[in-house]
Structures are given as C-alpha cells and as structure tokens.
Design a protein around this motif. Structure first.
Motif: not given
Length: 839
Positions: A810-816
C-alpha cells in the motif's frame, strides 16, 4: 552583407587596384625614355659625322675611322629606335624619313671621303710645287704667287667669284708658261690647280649636303611626336593615380568595415568559446556533484550563466514528474514568488522560435505594445529564455532577466547555446533522478535480501534454539531446587538462568523482526500512547539519566498499532540511555506539522500532508557519519552486549506505518531522532477506516500479472481491499494485448513472480516497452538474482516481497500514484522555425 559577398567585393577591389596601380605607374614612360635616349644618341652620332666631315675637309683628320664608327652608330641607334617606337603611324613615318635622310647622308659621306682624299692630296702637291717656284723667277714667279693666293682664298670660299678668279689665274699662268722650256713644275702646278679648282666647290657642296636640315627636321619631328605621346601617357597615368587614390580610399573604408566586422565576429567567437567552456565546466560540475549536491550545483550554474550574460536574475523551473524551482538574484534584486510561472506564460505569447528561444535585447524596442507593456510590468529591461513547455504545463524553462540595462545582443551563436545550457541542467536533474531511483531500488533489493536472510535464519534455527534454551532453563530450575544449601552453586545457576533468559529474549526479537506484523491497526491518539511509553521508559532508566517530556501534541491521531509505537519510543530511548556515559538526559516531545512541499529525511521520504512528529533527543556520545549510515541495519551494533535488532525493528515499524525517520547526530553532541507518522483526516472515525489502517487508493486501475490463477484471485481481492480496481492476467500475451488496446487504461502494473527472476525481468521489460509511462511494481522472492541495473532497464519502479502483503504494497502504490502521471519532458524534442527575437 554576407561573408561571401564581402570577400568577393574585396577580391574585385584588389584586382582593380592592381590594374590601376600598373596603369598609374605609366609603364610606357620607360619606352618613351628609351626612345628619346636613342633619338639623342642618333643626333649625337649625326653631329659626330658632321664634325668629322668638317675636320676632314679642313685637313685635321688623319683617317676616317671615327667617321666610320659615327656612321655605324647612326645605323645602330636608328635600328634601336625603330624597335622601341614600334608601329605607330606618326613615329613610323618620321623614322622612315630619318632612315631616308641617313641613307642619303651616308652616300654623301662616301663621296666626300673619296673627293676629300683627292683634294687633300692635290692641296699638298699644289703647296709643294708653288713653294718650289720662287716669286722672283721671271716670268712665272709673280703668276704663281697670284695663283697661290687665289687658291688659298678658294680653300676658304668656294663662291663663284672666287672660283672664277682662280680660273683666271690658272689661265694667266698657263699663258705665261707657253713657249717656256723645262716648265715641268709649272705644268704640275697647273694640273693640281685645275683639279683643286674643280674639287674644292664640289667638296664644299658635299659637306653642306651632309649637314642638310632634312635629317635635323626629321629628328625634330620624331622628338616632338615622342614628347607629345609621353605627355599624353603622363596625363593618363596621372588620371589613373587619381582613380587609384579614390579606389584606395574606398578599399580602406571597406577594410575598416571588414575589420570592425571581423573584430565583432572574433569577439562573438571568443564569447561563444567562453560560454562553451562555461557549459563544459557546468557539465563536469554536475557529473562530479554527488547525491544531495545537485541544488548547489544548479545554483552555482545559474549564477555563472547570469554573470556571464550580464543578467540580474536567473531561474530554472521544471514541471512534470519531478518538480524543481531554483532562482538566483544579484544582491539587492528581488524576485516575485510567481514570476517564473508568469515568465513561462509570457514566453508563450511570443512567436514560437527555434529550439524554444526567446530573446528580447531591449524591451523598449519591442514592436508589440502589449508585449512591451507585459515586460515593463515585470520590471524587465531585457530578457532571454529557453523553454520546453507542453500543453499541460509540464516541461522546463531557463530564463535570464536584465532589470538595470539592456543585454548586449547575444547573437545566434551564444543564443543557441542557451538551449544547450537548459539541456545540460535538465540532463543533470534526470541523471540525479535516475541515480536516486537506482539507489532506492538497490536499497530495496538490499533490504529484501536482508529480510530474506533473516527470515531464513529465523525459520531455520529459532524454533529449535528456543526448545534448547527452554530445556536449559528447565534443567536450571531443577538444579536450583536441588542445590538450595550450596550458595555458590545457586549463584552459578542464577547466572546460567539469566543468560538463558537473554537468549530467549533475543530469539523473540529475531522472530518479531523477521515475521510480518499482523497489521491490526486502528485510529490511535498519539498523546496517551507517548505518555504511557514515557512512563515505561522512565522506570527503566538509571538514576544518572533524566527523562524530560517537553510537549505532547493534542489531536495527533494516526492509523497504527499503539504497542508498536511504544516499542519505537522504548527502543530509541534505551539506545540513547546506553549512549550516555555520565549524567545526562533524554528529551521526548510530539507535535503536529503540516508539510506543504516534499521533503527528504535521512531514512525515507516525506510527502505533502499532515504528520505527527515524535522527537527523541539524548545527550550521549553521538555518532559519526559512517555509524549513522548503518544504525538501522539488522545485527549492526556498537555495544558488546547489543544484538543490533532494536533500531532495525524501529525502522520496519515506521516504514509499515507509511512514515519516515530523520536522524541527526554528531560525535560529542548527542543524537536526535525525528519520527514522522501520517495523521488521519480530521473527524475520521475508526469504524469508517479500513481495518488494515493502510494508505488507501483512489480507485485507480491496476494490471496484475500472476501465472497462478488462484493466487491471482487473492491478489485482486487484496488490491480491492486497499482501494484499487485490479484487472488480472495470467499470461504475457493477454497482458500485452490489453496494453495495446487500452492506451492509458492502467495506472500501474503489479507483476507477481515467486521464482525465475530472469523471466520476471523480461516480462517487465516487454510491458514497459508498450506502456513506458506506467510504473511497474515487481513482487518476487528471488531477490538474490536481481540487480538494480536490470530493474532500471526493465522499467521497474519498486520491488516488494512475495507473497503480496498489504502493509508493504500500500505505501509503495501510494508513493508511485501520488503525483499526476502527465507526459514527461523530452528536452531533446526537435523544434523548427527561426528564433523568437525582438529588436
């Protein structure tokens, strides 16, 4: 005037001047001089002939050698004169007249020589015979004397009267001697006298004919002709000299102009070379600048470029996937906050120029009143900028403002280099971004490998080791019961039991670090959690260390696990306690901060938003830079009794909460840990939150590729649970077809590959070629076979563990997906048309 035209004109003028110089030098003057010299020599030879003839007539010339040489000289100089003068009609006629006169003179000379020789011989005999007869001899003496006197007069005057007188004296002498016996001398005298009476007039007539005025007139006529032609030649040469002077003045003016132009071009070339040298130095500086030094390098480049161009302000603006804005102003000059954005809008109002260039050497000379007014409103006297601005506002711009005076004209040479300057800066930003992305991927790979190693270690030995430790502790308890009476053995067993307990705690920390946290998070008010953690920390501190709670923010609600937040505070606080050698203190505080612009922490990235910030500061020994870089590595410790998992666990907890940590420390000055955790929206209720408490998506469409259909269904459910619309594919062919048919359909791609990392990289590369703007997340367990370069070339934006876990994904997708995915800049895009420039 073009360079070719200028060079052609100079060549024509040089040829004209050469011709004029030749004509002005009067090349015929030497011909006339030689002709006149030959004419003079011919006249001299004629005078010599006449002189020798007269001397021969007077009897003073012993021989005719001099006369012959003079006649030959006449022929020689006549021949030279004929060759020098050429075929001119007047001169040729005069020469022919001279030649005729000389021919007649030469004939007369030959006759003179014959007659004069006989004459001189007769005169000698006449004198001899007349002298031999005495004047008193009767009857011929008086007649001989009278004849001698008459003959002497005839030698001086050959007029008819004198000739008649001589003839009478000869008759008288002849009459007297008739009948006189033995008159041989008188007969000889009479013979020679008669000969002389005939030769003297004839010879004198020949002498007079030799000096006839016909030759002199012909020589004078030729001289006058030559002098007239010489004067005309001199007049022509004088006119050519005047024209040559005027042409020289014209050439001088032209050369001055060419010199000024060449000097200006040389100055422009030197300026261009200096600017090229400056750009090369900028490029080398960008290449040499390390991570984090790019801003300083760009600021230095802006300053150098502005000072070189004579600008008062310079700015670089980048909009798109990466936003960057840097400005430079001369001391005392201010820059409005919105000017770079307004500058881009103003540049768009000019006619599109070659390579996106706009050059206004002087605002006051702008032909458009609207543009002139817009520039004056911005305080500009002159302006130069180069930009690549897309329709959506993405792109880059490099601008230079002159506020005090106008730019000196940049010229096409230096003006085109502004595009190179922009490309250099944009390339440096892209290179820095690529290096940062590569470093981030390498860090993710390194962490994944560490986690894989730790997980393998934990799963392989911790359970068995825990059983062994439990058995040791059990036998120690039995031994302690049996050895109550022996105090020394009891102490030894107590030490064994304490060591076993420490080993059990270490095994528990390894298991806690290695296994994923359960993710049961809820809305947590940070204030009570911090106060409770402070109470727990205070009782564990030695008396020499004081805990000071400065400020606890109210209303700091985060989505997380209260126990894990307390674990963060306790682990960092205990590390600070061990770093304090003597009396010291630990300061704890929490605040709520609003972040408006992206920040980079020492370990993590802080996006814009509302954050709860925990600050834990100690007065311990501090850390050097090498230690500071490794403090969150598992099993790295500077204490003999440490295990290196406390801070590693802290880092994992912060990352799983979507936060970042910024650590500042110097040897001898203590350390400060700032933990940034994202806050929930104001008024949010726990019942309305996702049970996992993770950053949720906005309904973006994700492509999920997994060759296992059952696992693919689970992946789709997981992504739907965290706020995304997942579209699954089990093969490359179907995924590629979906990418081709639905351009812009997917916001991100998630590739799931348990094994065969090479096949996963190739799959990512294939999809990246079809959708180069879409970020790709790779989920794999085979991290040992992957390197950062392969991930970069395949277009992989991030890497997560396998199987997919919501706390990590989830944090990775939010950042991208946080930034809009507009078209990226292509600063190499070609441009056409002339440069926009106002004069």
């Amino acid at each position: 005037m073009s360079r070719a035209m200028t060079l052609g004109l100079v060549a024509a003028l040089v040829a004209l001047l050469s011709w004029l110089a030749i004509r002005a030098a009067n090349p015929e003057a030497e011909t006339f001089d030689r002709a006149l010299t030959a004419l003079d020599q011919l006249a001299i030879a004629d005078n010599v002939v006449e002189r020798d003839v007269l001397q021969a007539r007077a009897g003073n010339l012993r021989n005719y050698d001099g006369l012959v040489r003079a006649v030959d000289a006449q022929d020689l100089w006549l021949d030279r004169l004929r060759r020098i003068v050429g075929d001119g009609p007047e001169a040729a006629s005069a020469i022919e007249r001279i030649a005729g006169a000389l021919a007649r003179q030469h004939a007369l000379v030959e006759r003179f020589k014959s007659d004069n020789a006989l004459l001189q011989n007769s005169l000698a005999y006449f004198s001899m015979f007349s002298g031999a007869l005495p004047a008193t001899a009767k009857p011929v003496g008086p007649q001989v004397s009278a004849l001698a006197a008459a003959m002497l007069r005839l030698t001086l005057d050959t007029s008819a009267d004198v000739v008649e007188s001589v003839r009478d004296r000869l008759g008288a002498l002849r009459d007297v001697t008739e009948g006189v016996p033995d008159a041989y001398d008188v007969d000889a005298l009479l013979a020679h006298g008669t000969l002389l009476e005939r030769l003297l007039p004839t010879t004198d007539r020949t002498v007079r004919a030799i000096g006839a005025p016909e030759l002199h007139a012909a020589l004078r006529s030729l001289r006058e002709t030559l002098l007239d032609r010489q004067a005309a030649s001199r007049d022509v040469a004088r006119n050519f000299r005047i024209v040559l002077y005027l042409a020289s003045l014209g050439l001088l003016c032209l050369l001055l102009r060419v010199g000024v132009e060449l000097r200006a071009r040389a100055k422009a070339l030197r300026s261009r070379a200096a600017l090229e040298h400056l750009l090369a130095r900028m490029s080398m500086h960008f290449v040499a600048s390390g991570r984090g030094a790019l801003d300083a390098a760009i600021a230095a480049a802006l300053r150098e470029l502005a000072e070189f161009l004579g600008a008062d302000r310079a700015y670089f603006v980048l909009r798109g996937a990466v936003n960057r804005r840097q400005v430079w102003c001369r001391p005392g000059v201010e820059l409005a906050e919105d000017w770079p954005d307004r500058a881009a809008a103003l540049a768009a109002r000019f006619e599109p120029g070659s390579q996106g260039l706009v050059h206004v050497p002087s605002v006051s000379r702008l032909r458009s009143p609207a543009l002139r007014r817009a520039c004056e409103d911005a305080g500009l006297k002159a302006w130069a900028c180069v930009s690549t601005i897309g329709a959506d506002g993405s792109g880059a711009m490099l601008g230079f403002d002159a506020l005090q005076c106008s730019f000196s004209p940049l010229g096409p040479g230096r003006l085109s280099l502004l595009r190179t300057a922009l490309d250099t800066v944009v390339g440096a930003v892209a290179r820095d971004r690529a290096e940062a992305e590569r470093a981030r991927l390498e860090a993710r790979l390194h962490r994944a490998r560490r986690m894989e190693s730790v997980g393998a270690l934990a799963s392989g030995i911790t359970h068995n080791l825990n059983n062994i430790v439990a058995a040791i502790l059990g036998f120690v308890e039995i031994a302690e019961v049996q050895s109550v009476a022996d105090e020394q053995v009891s102490d030894t067993l107590a030490q064994i039991r304490q060591a076993g307990a420490r080993a059990s705690d270490l095994i528990e920390q390894i298991l806690s670090f290695a296994r994923p946290r359960d993710g049961r998070r809820r809305a947590v008010d940070l204030g009570p959690v911090v106060m409770e953690a402070a109470s727990l920390l205070r009782v564990s501190l030695p008396p020499r260390v004081t805990l000071v709670v400065d400020e606890i923010a109210e209303g700091a609600v985060i989505l997380g696990d209260a126990t894990q937040i307390q674990q963060i505070i306790l682990n960092i606080g205990r590390n600070g306690m061990h770093a304090i050698d003597g009396p010291g203190r630990i300061e704890l505080s929490s605040t709520v901060d609003e972040v408006r612009h992206p920040r980079t922490a020492s370990h993590g990235h802080i996006d814009p938003g509302r954050y709860a910030r925990l600050r834990i500061r100690d007065t311990g020994r501090g850390m050097n830079s090498s230690t500071l870089e490794r403090i969150f590595e598992p099993f790295f410790t500077t204490r003999r009794d440490g295990n290196g998992l406390g801070l590693a666990t802290v880092r994992e907890i912060i990352r799983e909460h979507g936060g970042a940590v910024d650590v500042q420390s110097q040897p001898g000055r203590g350390s400060c840990f700032e933990i940034w955790l994202p806050c929930l929206r104001t008024g949010a209720e726990p019942s309305n939150l996702h049970p996992a408490g993770l950053p949720l998506g906005q309904g973006q469409t994700l492509m999920v590729v997994d060759y296992d259909r059952e696992r693919l269904l689970g992946d789709e459910e997981l992504l739907a649970a965290i706020g995304y619309e997942a579209v699954g594919f089990t093969g490359l062919a179907d995924a590629s077809a979906a990418c081709r048919n639905g351009s812009g359909r997917f916001d991100a791609i998630v590739l799931v590959s348990m094994l065969w990392s090479e096949a996963a990289i190739e799959l990512a590369r294939s999809l990246h070629r079809l959708t180069p703007q879409v970020p790709i997340v790779l989920s794999t367990a085979a991290v040992d076979e992957i390197d950062g370069h392969s991930l970069m070339t395949a277009g992989v934006s991030d890497i997560v563990g396998w199987p997919l876990a919501a706390p990590e994904l989830a944090p990775v997708l939010r950042r991208l997906l946080a930034a809009p995915l507009g078209p990226t800049m292509d600063h190499r895009a070609p441009h056409t048309g002339p440069a926009a420039s106002a004069h």
